[in-house]
Design a protein around this motif. Structure first.
Motif, short mmCIF file in Angstrom:
data_model
loop_
_atom_site.label_atom_id
_atom_site.label_comp_id
_atom_site.label_asym_id
_atom_site.label_seq_id
_atom_site.Cartn_x
_atom_site.Cartn_y
_atom_site.Cartn_z
N LEU A 80 0.83 -1.21 0.00
CA LEU A 80 0.00 0.00 0.00
C LEU A 80 0.86 1.26 0.00
O LEU A 80 0.53 2.25 -0.66
N LEU A 81 1.96 1.23 0.73
CA LEU A 81 2.87 2.38 0.72
C LEU A 81 3.45 2.60 -0.67
O LEU A 81 3.59 3.74 -1.13
N GLU A 82 3.77 1.52 -1.36
CA GLU A 82 4.34 1.64 -2.69
C GLU A 82 3.38 2.35 -3.64
O GLU A 82 3.80 3.13 -4.51
N ARG A 83 2.09 2.11 -3.47
CA ARG A 83 1.11 2.70 -4.38
C ARG A 83 0.94 4.20 -4.20
O ARG A 83 0.29 4.85 -5.02
N THR A 84 1.53 4.76 -3.16
CA THR A 84 1.48 6.22 -2.99
C THR A 84 2.53 6.91 -3.84
O THR A 84 2.53 8.14 -3.92
N GLY A 85 3.45 6.15 -4.45
CA GLY A 85 4.49 6.74 -5.28
C GLY A 85 5.81 6.95 -4.59
O GLY A 85 6.73 7.56 -5.16
N LEU A 86 5.95 6.47 -3.35
CA LEU A 86 7.20 6.62 -2.63
C LEU A 86 8.36 6.01 -3.40
O LEU A 86 8.21 4.99 -4.10
N ASP A 87 9.53 6.62 -3.27
CA ASP A 87 10.73 6.06 -3.90
C ASP A 87 11.34 4.95 -3.05
O ASP A 87 11.96 4.03 -3.59
N ALA A 88 11.16 5.03 -1.74
CA ALA A 88 11.76 4.02 -0.86
C ALA A 88 11.03 3.99 0.47
O ALA A 88 10.44 4.98 0.91
N VAL A 89 11.08 2.81 1.11
CA VAL A 89 10.62 2.64 2.49
C VAL A 89 11.75 1.98 3.26
O VAL A 89 12.31 0.96 2.82
N LEU A 90 12.09 2.57 4.39
CA LEU A 90 13.06 1.97 5.30
C LEU A 90 12.27 1.36 6.45
O LEU A 90 11.69 2.07 7.27
N LEU A 91 12.18 0.03 6.45
CA LEU A 91 11.43 -0.71 7.47
C LEU A 91 12.40 -1.15 8.55
O LEU A 91 13.21 -2.04 8.34
N LEU A 92 12.34 -0.53 9.70
CA LEU A 92 13.30 -0.77 10.78
C LEU A 92 12.74 -1.77 11.79
O LEU A 92 11.57 -1.68 12.19
N HIS A 93 13.59 -2.71 12.17
CA HIS A 93 13.20 -3.70 13.19
C HIS A 93 13.21 -3.01 14.55
O HIS A 93 14.25 -2.54 15.02
N TYR A 94 12.04 -2.94 15.16
CA TYR A 94 11.92 -2.19 16.41
C TYR A 94 12.15 -3.12 17.60
O TYR A 94 11.46 -4.12 17.78
N THR A 95 13.14 -2.79 18.40
CA THR A 95 13.48 -3.54 19.60
C THR A 95 13.71 -2.56 20.74
O THR A 95 13.79 -1.34 20.54
N LEU A 96 13.85 -3.09 21.95
CA LEU A 96 14.15 -2.23 23.08
C LEU A 96 15.51 -1.57 22.93
O LEU A 96 15.70 -0.41 23.32
N ASP A 97 16.47 -2.29 22.34
CA ASP A 97 17.78 -1.67 22.09
C ASP A 97 17.65 -0.51 21.12
O ASP A 97 18.26 0.56 21.32
N PHE A 98 16.89 -0.71 20.05
CA PHE A 98 16.67 0.37 19.09
C PHE A 98 16.02 1.57 19.79
O PHE A 98 16.38 2.73 19.54
N ALA A 99 15.08 1.30 20.67
CA ALA A 99 14.34 2.37 21.33
C ALA A 99 15.20 3.18 22.28
O ALA A 99 14.83 4.30 22.66
N ARG A 100 16.37 2.65 22.66
CA ARG A 100 17.22 3.35 23.62
C ARG A 100 18.02 4.49 23.00
O ARG A 100 18.73 5.21 23.70
N GLN A 101 17.93 4.67 21.70
CA GLN A 101 18.61 5.79 21.08
C GLN A 101 18.03 7.13 21.55
O GLN A 101 16.82 7.24 21.75
N THR A 102 18.90 8.11 21.70
CA THR A 102 18.40 9.44 21.99
C THR A 102 17.75 10.00 20.73
O THR A 102 18.01 9.53 19.62
#
Length: 353
Positions: A80-102
């Motif tokens: 569905l995101l592709e059909r909006t015409g976006l050039d790219a999607v960055l799909l990030l794996h969300y974890t507690l470690d990822f969430a600890r970034q400032t």
């Protein structure tokens, strides 16, 4: 559209870009309005349009016991995101470690260094970084520091009350009391509320398309076949929020052949009108919820092992317990007739779900 799941996949020197971030669950009309406008703005300045999104949903990581059900699985969300015409999607794996970034670590690493952001598009209630410490003020200050502008998108609401969100039943009045559709913004929360009520036609108005669930067809109890209505039963791994128990008119869409191989479905048999049942089969004292669909007037289909989607058009009736199998069969015939008429009036399945 490029689909990246790690920074290592983003080409060196990518950009300049116009970037937005969010969960985009359901990719409803509000999402699409923002994204298509963002794409147009990016094209006008020769930039790439990029969406940054997450899987699993952050709420599933931080509050798994109370996280809301997701409207769409990852595959449907990306399509569905592709059909909006976006050039790219960055799909990030969300974890507690990822969430600890400032907030600054997230912005500098992902938006600036990796994506070359020149404009960041956010809602007024944006939150990011450890403990959701980053907000709109934070993003604006980081933009001044790193050389990007911040564009704020206001919430989008229905300009007028859609006809299929009107009604005179108690549930219609209850929903109107919760939020007047005249002023309510398009949102994933609104869609969930409607699906909990079984109001799939209204949900389609907010989504801009029929709601769907998808999964692999497995063997069931074969009761439908014995009664003359063979059904395709979805296995336990279902992507997409399951509406309230009941019987619905909709479409059965074949997405892929069985995992073990086999011929691709005949194009004429890819999207089929269907009566869809969600419930425990109380007439047979069932206790496990089943999600199954009968392709109208078709007893020749072998769908076992295929990935399919059920797309919901209209609610026919709640799940009922019948005193006899004969009464159930009479009702099933009425359901099929109503589904056939409703789907004929709908003018056929959506060609671009």
């Amino acid at each position: 559209m490029h689909r990246w799941t790690d920074l290592s996949q983003v080409p060196t020197g990518f950009g300049p870009s116009v970037v937005t971030l969010g969960n985009f669950d359901g990719v409803h009309r509000g999402h699409r309005s923002v994204l298509t406008r963002m794409v147009a703005d990016a094209r006008a300045v020769g930039a790439q349009a990029v969406a940054v999104t997450f899987s699993p949903h952050p709420a599933q990581v931080h509050h798994p016991d109370t996280a809301p059900p997701l409207l769409t699985g990852v595959d449907d969300r990306l399509a569905l995101l592709e059909r909006t015409g976006l050039d790219a999607v960055l799909l990030l794996h969300y974890t507690l470690d990822f969430a600890r970034q400032t907030p600054e670590e997230f912005v500098s690493r992902y938006l600036v260094d990796a994506l070359g952001a020149r404009t960041v598009v956010v809602g007024r209630d944006v939150r990011f970084g450890w403990g959701n410490a980053g907000d709109l003020t934070t993003m604006t200050k980081l933009g001044e520091r790193y050389g990007f502008t911040v564009e704020v998108i206001e919430d989008l609401a229905a300009e007028q009350e859609p006809s299929d969100l009107r009604g005179n039943t108690p549930q219609d009045e209850r929903l109107r009391h919760v939020a007047d559709p005249l002023h309510r913004r398009w949102s994933s929360t609104w869609v969930r509320e409607l699906l909990i009520e079984g109001r799939v036609t209204a949900a389609a108005t907010v989504l801009g398309r029929p709601h769907r669930v998808r999964g692999v067809v497995v063997h069931g109890d074969a009761r439908g076949r014995e009664l003359g209505f063979p059904t395709a039963n979805l296995g336990p791994e279902v992507a997409g929020m399951v509406p309230a128990d009941g019987v619905y008119a909709g479409w059965l869409r074949r997405l892929a052949p069985p995992a073990g191989g086999g011929a691709v479905a005949d194009p004429a048999d890819v999207v089929l009108p269907a009566a869809i049942s969600i419930g425990t089969n109380p007439t047979f004292d069932g206790v496990t919820q089943r999600i199954e669909a009968y392709a109208l007037d078709r007893t020749d289909l072998d769908l076992y092992g295929e990935e399919v989607a059920f797309e919901f058009v209209a609610h026919l009736r709640p799940t009922l317990r019948f005193d006899s199998v004969d009464e159930l069969v009479v009702q099933m015939r009425e359901d099929v007739d109503r589904a056939r008429d409703l789907l004929a009036d709908a003018g056929g399945p959506p060609t671009d779900w």
